[in-house]
Design a protein around this motif. Structure first.
Motif: not given
Length: 147
Positions: A44-60
């Motif tokens: 919770g130290q960095k605010e992820a962009s929507s593109e980054l969140l989408a990439s992390i969610c895809e990896a998960l």
């Protein structure tokens, strides 16, 4: 104190990753994001962009909509708990918070303390913290939230 969205998102991402028994390194490679940055997002130290969140969610292999739905439910539950604690009903008994001596044995939760889907609430005596972290809630708190 209000919960920050980046903290709630980070907690849910970490929860999803650890439930899959995957490492930060594994997800960072799959999502094509640095390990350090992913760690900061999870904490919770960095605010992820929507593109980054989408990439992390895809990896998960976690749909972004599911992540956001769970985060919204977490934030909503915390709001209800805060409102209940701020304005208790007349004659209601105060909510007892978890104590290490009573609720945990050797780092493991005592069976009657295991909570429900709100197991991400951190209890810190004598007040309830609105910070989301992966710990166990008390049954009394779960009853208040269900009401």
């Amino acid at each position: 104190m209000t919960v920050l969205l980046r903290e709630a998102i980070g907690d849910r991402l970490r929860h999803a990753r650890t439930n899959q028994r995957r490492t930060l390194r594994d997800i960072s490679r799959a999502a094509k994001v640095s390990l350090g940055y992913l760690s900061e997002v999870e904490r919770g130290q960095k605010e992820a962009s929507s593109e980054l969140l989408a990439s992390i969610c895809e990896a998960l292999e976690l749909p972004l909509s599911e992540l956001l739905h769970k985060v919204a439910a977490d934030v909503s539950a915390l709001d209800k708990v805060k409102q209940t604690l701020d304005r208790p009903e007349r004659g209601a008994k105060p909510v007892e918070t978890a104590t290490a001596e009573r609720d945990f044995e050797g780092g493991r939760p005592v069976p009657e303390v295991i909570g429900n889907d709100l197991a991400d609430l951190r209890l810190s005596p004598p007040r309830i913290s609105t910070t989301l972290r992966t710990t166990i809630t008390t049954p009394e708190l779960a009853a208040i939230v269900a009401a």
